[in-house]
Design an enzyme around this catalytic site. Structure first.
Site, PDB file in Angstrom:
ATOM      1  N   CYS A  12      43.608  -3.051  87.741  1.00  0.00           N
ATOM      2  CA  CYS A  12      44.687  -2.428  87.804  1.00  0.00           C
ATOM      3  C   CYS A  12      43.937  -1.544  86.643  1.00  0.00           C
ATOM      4  O   CYS A  12      43.040  -1.973  85.668  1.00  0.00           O
ATOM      5  CB  CYS A  12      46.247  -2.349  87.821  1.00  0.00           C
ATOM      6  SG  CYS A  12      47.189  -1.388  87.583  1.00  0.00           S
ATOM      7  N   CYS A  84      45.886   1.022  91.773  1.00  0.00           N
ATOM      8  CA  CYS A  84      45.909   2.420  90.901  1.00  0.00           C
ATOM      9  C   CYS A  84      45.074   3.237  90.471  1.00  0.00           C
ATOM     10  O   CYS A  84      44.128   3.352  91.009  1.00  0.00           O
ATOM     11  CB  CYS A  84      46.926   1.729  88.969  1.00  0.00           C
ATOM     12  SG  CYS A  84      45.371   1.833  88.240  1.00  0.00           S
ATOM     13  N   CYS A  91      36.791   3.321  87.725  1.00  0.00           N
ATOM     14  CA  CYS A  91      36.084   1.772  88.270  1.00  0.00           C
ATOM     15  C   CYS A  91      34.920   1.895  87.697  1.00  0.00           C
ATOM     16  O   CYS A  91      33.611   2.263  87.870  1.00  0.00           O
ATOM     17  CB  CYS A  91      36.269   2.044  89.382  1.00  0.00           C
ATOM     18  SG  CYS A  91      35.601   0.226  90.677  1.00  0.00           S
TER      19      CYS A  91
END
Length: 152
Positions: A12, A84, A91
């Site tokens: 997240c 999220c 990422c």
């Protein structure tokens, strides 16, 4: 039962709420089938409301710490689950055959801003907590390409 459990990272933005709840449920409900971790793109500290609503379900995450991916060292993840949108969009790359999947959940602190009453704020956290619990109960079987290692 799998001989080698998959390493699953819940990622997240700040590793304060949603990813912590996911790790907590995964360790509580699925530790026999997977190794669960959580981290953030940034470190925002553990959210006290997340701790409180998880305790209502009998899951103690009070000793968890908010951390960034780099703090997890040399762990090779089989799966990274972004929980999220921001984490999904930013990422980092992971080594090996790591599969990254996105399962987004609403942001409880953001939802809670609409309310002044403490109980109404906690309801925002409970709603997302319950959605995360439902998702975790499907793991690891619903992860793309998952097969139980050692039992193929």
């Amino acid at each position: 039962m799998p001989v080698n459990k998959p390493n699953v990272l819940f990622l997240c933005t700040g590793n304060s709420c949603r990813s912590q709840m996911a790790e907590g449920f995964a360790r509580h409900l699925k530790s026999d089938r997977m190794n669960a971790f959580s981290a953030g793109i940034e470190c925002h500290g553990l959210n006290e409301n997340a701790v409180a609503v998880m305790a209502e379900k009998g899951v103690d995450i009070s000793s968890h710490t908010s951390k960034v991916v780099e703090e997890l060292g040399q762990i090779e993840f089989d799966y990274v689950v972004t929980v999220c949108g921001h984490a999904n969009e930013t990422c980092p790359m992971f080594r090996g055959d790591c599969k990254v999947i996105h399962v987004g959940f609403n942001d409880p602190p953001q939802m809670a801003l609409a309310f002044e009453d403490k109980e109404q704020k906690l309801e925002c956290y409970r709603k997302v907590r319950d959605e995360i619990e439902v998702f975790i109960k499907t793991l690891p079987d619903n992860l793309p390409g998952y097969t139980e290692k050692g039992n193929d």
